[in-house]
Design a protein around this motif. Structure first.
Motif, PDB file in Angstrom:
ATOM      1  N   GLY A 132       5.963  -0.004  19.358  1.00 36.94           N
ATOM      2  CA  GLY A 132       5.773   1.041  20.358  1.00 36.94           C
ATOM      3  C   GLY A 132       7.048   1.589  20.955  1.00 36.94           C
ATOM      4  N   GLY A 133       8.011   0.706  21.278  1.00 38.86           N
ATOM      5  CA  GLY A 133       9.263   1.174  21.856  1.00 38.86           C
ATOM      6  C   GLY A 133      10.044   2.055  20.903  1.00 38.86           C
ATOM      7  N   GLY A 134      10.063   1.688  19.631  1.00 37.37           N
ATOM      8  CA  GLY A 134      10.742   2.501  18.626  1.00 37.37           C
ATOM      9  C   GLY A 134      10.025   3.805  18.382  1.00 37.37           C
ATOM     10  N   PHE A 135       8.685   3.762  18.404  1.00 38.74           N
ATOM     11  CA  PHE A 135       7.914   4.995  18.232  1.00 38.74           C
ATOM     12  C   PHE A 135       8.219   5.971  19.362  1.00 38.74           C
ATOM     13  N   SER A 136       8.441   5.432  20.570  1.00 35.80           N
ATOM     14  CA  SER A 136       8.781   6.295  21.702  1.00 35.80           C
ATOM     15  C   SER A 136      10.016   7.132  21.397  1.00 35.80           C
TER      16      SER A 136
ATOM     17  N   ASN B  31       3.167   2.028  13.115  1.00 36.71           N
ATOM     18  CA  ASN B  31       3.402   1.479  14.450  1.00 36.71           C
ATOM     19  C   ASN B  31       2.689   0.137  14.550  1.00 36.71           C
ATOM     20  N   VAL B  32       3.471  -0.946  14.505  1.00 36.56           N
ATOM     21  CA  VAL B  32       2.911  -2.292  14.650  1.00 36.56           C
ATOM     22  C   VAL B  32       2.971  -2.630  16.138  1.00 36.56           C
TER      23      VAL B  32
ATOM     24  N   GLY C 149       0.811  -1.210   0.000  1.00 32.03           N
ATOM     25  CA  GLY C 149       0.000   0.000   0.000  1.00 32.03           C
ATOM     26  C   GLY C 149       0.841   1.255   0.000  1.00 32.03           C
ATOM     27  N   LEU C 150       1.924   1.251   0.775  1.00 28.58           N
ATOM     28  CA  LEU C 150       2.838   2.393   0.771  1.00 28.58           C
ATOM     29  C   LEU C 150       3.430   2.601  -0.618  1.00 28.58           C
ATOM     30  N   LEU C 151       3.776   1.492  -1.282  1.00 31.22           N
ATOM     31  CA  LEU C 151       4.310   1.585  -2.645  1.00 31.22           C
ATOM     32  C   LEU C 151       3.248   2.128  -3.601  1.00 31.22           C
ATOM     33  N   ALA C 152       2.005   1.670  -3.444  1.00 33.85           N
ATOM     34  CA  ALA C 152       0.930   2.180  -4.287  1.00 33.85           C
ATOM     35  C   ALA C 152       0.731   3.679  -4.088  1.00 33.85           C
ATOM     36  N   GLY C 153       1.025   4.158  -2.882  1.00 32.56           N
ATOM     37  CA  GLY C 153       0.931   5.579  -2.579  1.00 32.56           C
ATOM     38  C   GLY C 153       2.133   6.378  -3.023  1.00 32.56           C
ATOM     39  N   GLY C 154       3.046   5.742  -3.767  1.00 28.26           N
ATOM     40  CA  GLY C 154       4.180   6.462  -4.330  1.00 28.26           C
ATOM     41  C   GLY C 154       5.407   6.541  -3.446  1.00 28.26           C
ATOM     42  N   MET C 155       5.486   5.710  -2.399  1.00 24.65           N
ATOM     43  CA  MET C 155       6.651   5.743  -1.525  1.00 24.65           C
ATOM     44  C   MET C 155       7.930   5.501  -2.328  1.00 24.65           C
ATOM     45  N   THR C 156       8.928   6.354  -2.101  1.00 21.21           N
ATOM     46  CA  THR C 156      10.223   6.197  -2.777  1.00 21.21           C
ATOM     47  C   THR C 156      11.377   5.980  -1.805  1.00 21.21           C
ATOM     48  N   ALA C 157      11.123   6.163  -0.505  1.00 21.26           N
ATOM     49  CA  ALA C 157      12.185   5.966   0.486  1.00 21.26           C
ATOM     50  C   ALA C 157      11.591   5.384   1.761  1.00 21.26           C
ATOM     51  N   PHE C 158      12.234   4.341   2.279  1.00 25.03           N
ATOM     52  CA  PHE C 158      11.755   3.671   3.493  1.00 25.03           C
ATOM     53  C   PHE C 158      12.925   3.463   4.430  1.00 25.03           C
ATOM     54  N   PHE C 159      12.746   3.847   5.698  1.00 28.08           N
ATOM     55  CA  PHE C 159      13.803   3.740   6.700  1.00 28.08           C
ATOM     56  C   PHE C 159      13.253   2.998   7.913  1.00 28.08           C
ATOM     57  N   SER C 160      14.008   2.042   8.410  1.00 25.66           N
ATOM     58  CA  SER C 160      13.514   1.279   9.557  1.00 25.66           C
ATOM     59  C   SER C 160      14.659   0.598  10.274  1.00 25.66           C
ATOM     60  N   TYR C 161      14.604   0.667  11.596  1.00 26.44           N
ATOM     61  CA  TYR C 161      15.499  -0.127  12.439  1.00 26.44           C
ATOM     62  C   TYR C 161      14.690  -1.333  12.904  1.00 26.44           C
ATOM     63  N   PRO C 162      15.243  -2.549  12.797  1.00 29.58           N
ATOM     64  CA  PRO C 162      14.433  -3.747  13.077  1.00 29.58           C
ATOM     65  C   PRO C 162      13.813  -3.741  14.468  1.00 29.58           C
ATOM     66  N   MET C 163      12.521  -4.011  14.518  1.00 30.77           N
ATOM     67  CA  MET C 163      11.820  -4.161  15.788  1.00 30.77           C
ATOM     68  C   MET C 163      10.579  -5.021  15.561  1.00 30.77           C
TER      69      MET C 163
END
Length: 559
Positions: free
Chosen positions: A267-271, A291-292, A203-217
């Motif tokens: 949640g911890g990463g969102f904090s 936020n999963v 869905g994010l890709l369908a919305g035109g997302m071109t950059a994704f950043f994430s630290y594993p959690m």
């Protein structure tokens, strides 16, 4: 005919989840509606885990139930721990060495012997086991073979596992008389068996997302893994930085530079992202945060589910600013809301938070083929600006023109301190009021969207069951046993669709179910609709609600 429930259990590393995928694909290819969910401990290595596969020929499967018709146990401990879940007419299969109990429902089969004959790794008994299950169900062996082959990337490994599945199938055929559920080839249109995390990423890709950043959690990490595998195919940047702080700041920076950016965490990463959330709000930089949810506080239960971050995300970061919070209940909604989140962020230049949870993220549902959705740009200049450009110009709807770096004729400037229309810092009271009011003008249009799209209704009756997120699917499963009950699902949680919700619940008894202890949706209803629900059912042990307990709760309030 009732749905079929197959429980697959075993130690970590035994291929429990791969087995559930192979069985799920086999059932899907027979034309059945399929649902898969799982549970595993928060351990680096070891421990027992299980996956439940549910299939129905007649109607969609919304969630699990407290029943097991067939049990595939991949070791002795799995058999002992899960045999009590098996129905009195159920059947359990295991390797001959793992029986360990005298129970007429348990049938030992030579799984390891079959593996040894083909010189395959011992762990491959799971493939023999899934073959035995399909054989006992009278399934099409060719559909089984194609499903097993699709599970493995290596052609050589796939061929060995197909042979193992055939051996297991031959064993299972001998058990057909003991299984009352028999598979048929059903006609069906193209459908997908997909989990919430993957659907949200698409869905994010369908919305035109071109950059994704994430630290594993956990349980958000699969979004990162999925996007990393397909980044070249889609021409996007996927980056794992050193922390959640870095992830959100990189996303804000990328969006400032013109990239449609998103992050995913729990949640911890969102904090850790809260300060940068305020930065995005003050600079009016579009960003999507997924936020999963999992149980907290602190580390909590990393591999389990919860809906306890709702109030947190509504008020995270200091100060006041508009934000949007969306909550999908199933993979199709995750796909649609992932796209919508990206479009809203860029249309209104606000942070958008998508609230998922472990139950939705890692469970699989059968859904129709994904619809084609398109990105919407908003008031963004990427080439040239004519005339006087003011990044934070006062407008009638609060949305200002946004030029990206390199745009001719524009001084591209952002400021995390309060600022004037051009982005230069100010403490002038009149300007400060005007800027704050400008940002909140966006809420007028956002509220209209929330009222139009923020509420979904399933069924009708004088009793209303209000839900949000994945608990909606449990409630929809419970509705099969309830009459006179109307399910009202909140899809938008900020802005809260107060008028639409109030209209749906007016003059009816109102009950609320959610996966938290204190009733966070209950408090929102009190705040926005000025109504105290007549009943609340919460679950907060890391597991999703069961349809049976929802049925019992609703019937108690209908007496």
């Amino acid at each position: 005919m009732e749905a079929l429930h197959v429980l697959i259990a075993g130690p970590a590393g035994a291929g429990v989840f791969a087995t559930s995928n192979m069985l799920g694909k086999t059932l899907l290819r027979h034309g059945y509606e399929v649902f898969i969910t799982n549970e595993y401990p928060s351990l680096i290595r070891g421990g027992q885990q299980w996956a439940l596969v549910v299939a129905s020929a007649e109607s969609p499967v919304y969630s699990h139930r407290r029943r097991v018709d067939l049990l595939l146990a991949l070791d002795k401990q799995a058999l002992g721990s899960n045999l009590s879940k098996l129905g009195s007419e159920g059947l359990a299969v295991c390797d001959t060495a793992d029986k360990g109990v005298e129970d007429p429902r348990v049938v030992p089969l030579p799984f390891r012997e079959a593996v040894k004959e083909l010189g395959a790794p011992t762990v491959s008994i799971n493939t023999v086991g899934v073959g035995a299950i399909v054989g006992a169900l009278g399934g099409d062996v060719e559909l089984l073979k194609s499903a097993v082959a699709s599970q493995f990337r290596s052609r050589e490994v796939a061929e060995v596992n197909v042979k193992l599945a055939e051996k297991g199938y031959s064993m299972g055929v001998e058990l057909r008389r003991r299984v009352r559920f028999q598979l048929k080839r059903l006609s069906s249109s193209r459908r997908l068996l997909i989990d919430g995390n993957s659907a949200l990423a698409l869905g994010l890709l369908a919305g035109g997302m071109t950059a994704f950043f994430s630290y594993p959690m956990t349980p958000a990490s699969p979004i990162l893994h999925f996007l990393a595998e397909i980044q070249r195919e889609y021409g996007i940047v996927v980056f794992q930085p050193e922390s959640e702080l870095a992830a959100i700041n990189m996303a804000v920076g990328a969006a400032y530079a013109g990239a449609r950016a998103a992050v995913a965490t729990s949640g911890g990463g969102f904090s850790l992202m809260v300060e940068a959330l305020g930065q995005a709000a003050m600079t009016e930089t579009p960003v999507v945060i997924v936020n999963v949810q999992r149980p907290g506080p602190s580390t909590g239960m990393p591999t389990h589910t919860a809906q306890s971050d709702l109030r947190f995300v509504l008020h995270a970061s200091q100060g006041e600013f508009p934000r949007v919070v969306l909550a999908p209940s199933n993979p199709l909604e995750a796909y649609e809301l992932g796209c919508e989140a990206m479009n809203i962020a860029w249309k209104y230049q606000v942070p958008v938070i998508v609230l998922s949870d472990k139950f939705l993220a890692e469970s699989f549902w059968t859904i129709p083929d994904l619809p084609r959705l398109e990105p919407e740009e908003g008031r963004v200049f990427r080439g040239e600006v004519q005339g006087d450009y003011a990044r934070y110009r006062l407008t009638g709807d609060g949305v200002s023109p946004m030029a990206v770096p390199g745009t001719r004729g524009a001084l591209v400037y952002a400021n995390t301190s309060e600022h004037d229309e051009y982005g230069f810092g100010t403490i002038d009271p009149a300007v400060v009021r005007a800027m704050q009011e400008k940002r909140f003008l966006k809420l007028r249009s956002l509220r209209a969207e929330a009222e139009r799209k923020g509420v979904k209704v399933h069924g009708d009756g004088q009793v209303v069951l209000a839900t949000w997120g994945s608990t909606t699917m449990v409630a929809r499963e419970a509705l099969r046993e309830l009459e006179g009950v109307k399910l009202v699902q909140l899809v938008w949680l900020e802005p809260f669709p107060a008028e639409s919700f109030a209209q749906e619940v007016s003059g009816r008894k109102l009950l609320v179910v959610e996966n938290n202890m204190r009733g966070q949706l209950v408090s929102l209803i009190r705040e926005h609709v000025l109504r105290q629900p007549e009943g609340f059912l919460g679950r907060y042990d890391g597991r999703p609600l069961d349809p049976e307990e929802v049925v019992e709760f609703v019937k108690m309030h209908m007496r």
